[in-house]
Design an enzyme around this catalytic site. Structure first.
Site, PDB file in Angstrom:
ATOM      1  N   ASP A   1       1.654   4.402  -7.059  1.00  0.00           N
ATOM      2  CA  ASP A   1       0.870   3.297  -6.081  1.00  0.00           C
ATOM      3  C   ASP A   1       1.877   2.731  -5.645  1.00  0.00           C
ATOM      4  O   ASP A   1       3.280   2.210  -5.894  1.00  0.00           O
ATOM      5  CB  ASP A   1       0.356   2.376  -6.650  1.00  0.00           C
ATOM      6  CG  ASP A   1      -0.851   1.995  -5.912  1.00  0.00           C
ATOM      7  OD1 ASP A   1      -0.506   1.831  -4.194  1.00  0.00           O
ATOM      8  OD2 ASP A   1      -1.294   1.064  -5.672  1.00  0.00           O
TER       9      ASP A   1
ATOM     10  N   CYS B   1      -2.454   3.064   0.972  1.00  0.00           N
ATOM     11  CA  CYS B   1      -3.297   3.755  -0.473  1.00  0.00           C
ATOM     12  C   CYS B   1      -4.282   4.595   0.095  1.00  0.00           C
ATOM     13  O   CYS B   1      -4.502   5.608   0.216  1.00  0.00           O
ATOM     14  CB  CYS B   1      -3.531   2.734  -1.000  1.00  0.00           C
ATOM     15  SG  CYS B   1      -2.061   1.123  -1.391  1.00  0.00           S
TER      16      CYS B   1
END
Length: 538
Positions: free
Chosen positions: A42, A78
């Site tokens: 991430d 994201c």
């Protein structure tokens, strides 16, 4: 911690006769279709040294397989990026534009229109794979307005998904639709380690009669950058790279970049250096996860029949053009990501320079499983010919980058002088996003050109163009000096890619021999076309 069923217990609940048959299946295992593991980090950059801490990962994946040095995401945020991985589509086709429910992030509309056709859903329903998910799914997953943690997307045999955004402690997991709360005890709650243990349990107790797909999505190195206790003293002398675009004014760039305060304050630099160091520290636990996973596959006798992919959902910046920390921007540091792959038929220690994107992951994994890609509506291409080292492969020379900016209607009370329409204004009231930080780019990499052409959806229809051969850090915007014919062709190519779907997203680029340019469709209605970019999303 509330009681729940562990992966091991779920698999132990299989009928005894089935369990007794799990062991002798080793001979069958080698004959079946390959297994696939996808590790997704991430916010891990590749341009600013993001892979440096991962020594074990380099040894166990990169050195045993292939590293794609030109791997990109179509949106440097994201949720849109993760939606592109799952669907194999550009954002204008899956309609996830930001990290909010209103932006279609894990919304009811996403669940109805896109989730049934993700590549894991096809793997399970059409290819007979057992599927396992653990970690961060989409930023708004678990929101009450979208079904809460009781919603388990189609296509997953085992589901261990984080509620909402990345955390390391004090989080809730959806365990096959049941909420399980975790606290702050390192030995049982540190999320990266929890994901590792769940993955090992799955590998221990899964069925040996079906191939498997695993997707492990770690919180690292996303904020709040909480390292495991044994790594809090690591990299004490490390600071963010001071490359040529660090702490300089973004002249000739979009206004959002120009508003950054240059030079940055000492407190901002200290903040970003600390963040950079902690990001590396959190990645050490990911490195441990990789080591445990590979060893378990080897002990099980499954490593040689398993593809392992390692990548990130987007890059990151730490002080480039005086923007302290975030992603979202069109530049290499935000859109370029690591991509390492090992597996059957992949020779060790390879480097591939082809232009690849995360929309290629779904098609690749379906291709590995033997699924007919002509039956999908995916925009990406299968990487399998590149992984096998096939000769004379026809490949893309460009791809689309698109992003719809976010902003708040009201003013930030901590930065009252900024007015409405901006967001993520920290530290020192330097804003990382705004409503009109909405752009689309053609990123081109051919034998002759390494080029990026971008248009903003704002009153100026601002244009940025970079020749990365001469200017790899994208300091000089050459929009006003580049050859007019190239500018016109890139403008037209951008229009085509913004409206592409499926096979039309894979047509020849501007510098390909098969490219066809119609000069009647150049700068007419230029601004209208750029505004259509944002209007089409929802």
């Amino acid at each position: 911690m509330s009681p729940t069923v562990s992966p091991a217990a779920l698999l132990r609940a299989l009928p005894l006769a089935a369990l007794l048959l799990l062991g002798p299946a080793r001979a069958v295992r080698q004959a079946r279709r390959p297994n696939v593991v996808l590790i997704l980090t991430d916010d891990q950059d590749v341009c600013l040294g993001g892979m440096t801490p991962l020594k074990k990962t380099n040894t166990l994946i990169a050195q045993m397989g292939i590293t794609f040095v030109n791997s990109y995401v179509p949106s440097a945020l994201c949720c849109p990026s993760r939606a592109s991985i799952l669907t194999g589509k550009y954002p204008h086709n899956h309609h996830v534009v930001n990290n909010t429910l209103e932006g279609n992030c894990s919304s009811k509309l996403w669940q109805k229109i896109q989730e049934p056709y993700t590549f894991p859903a096809l793997l399970k329903a059409m290819c007979g794979y057992q599927t396992f998910f653990a970690g961060k799914y989409l930023n708004e997953y678990g929101a009450e307005d979208a079904g809460g943690v009781g919603h388990v997307p189609p296509g997953w045999s085992f589901w261990y998904a984080l509620e909402k955004n990345s955390k390391y402690y004090n989080y809730t997991l959806s365990v096959n639709g049941k909420a399980r709360r975790h606290g702050e005890n390192y030995s049982v709650d540190y999320l990266t380690d929890v994901l590792a243990n769940m993955s090992l349990d799955f590998l221990e107790y899964k069925s040996n009669f079906e191939p498997f797909f695993m997707m492990i999505a770690t919180p690292a190195p996303h904020s709040p950058w909480t390292p495991a206790p044994q790594y809090t003293k690591s990299f004490q002398n490390v600071s963010a790279p001071r490359n040529s675009n660090f702490n300089i004014h973004g002249k000739n760039k979009h206004w959002l970049i120009r508003q950054a305060k240059t030079p940055m304050s000492n407190s901002s630099i200290q903040f970003l250096d600390d963040a950079y160091r902690k990001r590396w520290q959190t990645l050490l636990s990911v490195d441990d996860l990789i080591e445990k996973l590979v060893k378990k596959l080897e002990v099980n006798g499954e490593l040689d029949n398993t593809y392992i992919f390692y990548t990130s959902d987007n890059g990151f910046h730490t002080g480039q053009f005086s923007l302290p920390i975030d992603k979202r921007q069109l530049y290499e540091f935000d859109i370029k990501v690591p991509l390492l792959v090992r597996g059957p038929g992949i020779k060790p220690n390879q480097t591939n320079k082809m232009l690849v994107a995360n929309i290629d992951l779904g098609p690749t994994i379906l291709d590995i499983a033997g699924y007919d890609l002509n039956k999908t509506q995916m925009d990406g291409m299968s990487l399998l010919p590149l992984l096998r080292g096939d000769k004379n492969v026809t490949w893309r020379s460009d791809f689309l980058v698109e992003y719809q900016g976010e902003g708040y209607n009201g003013s930030d009370p901590t930065c009252p002088g900024l007015g409405p329409g901006v967001t993520h204004c920290f530290p020192d009231c330097v804003c990382e996003d705004s409503y009109n930080n909405t752009y689309a780019c053609v990123r081109t990499l051919s034998a002759a050109w390494d080029l990026q052409y971008c248009e903003f959806d704002d009153r100026e229809v601002f244009v940025e163009v970079y020749n990365l051969t001469a200017d790899p850090h994208q300091i000089n915007n050459i929009a006003k000096t580049i050859d007019q014919e190239i500018l016109e062709k890139m403008n037209y190519r951008l229009m085509m890619l913004q409206s592409c779907s499926g096979a039309t997203c894979r047509t020849p680029g501007v510098f390909d021999p098969g490219y066809r340019f119609d000069p009647r469709l150049m700068f007419s209605n230029h601004g209208l076309r750029a505004r259509r970019f944002s209007a089409q999303f929802l």
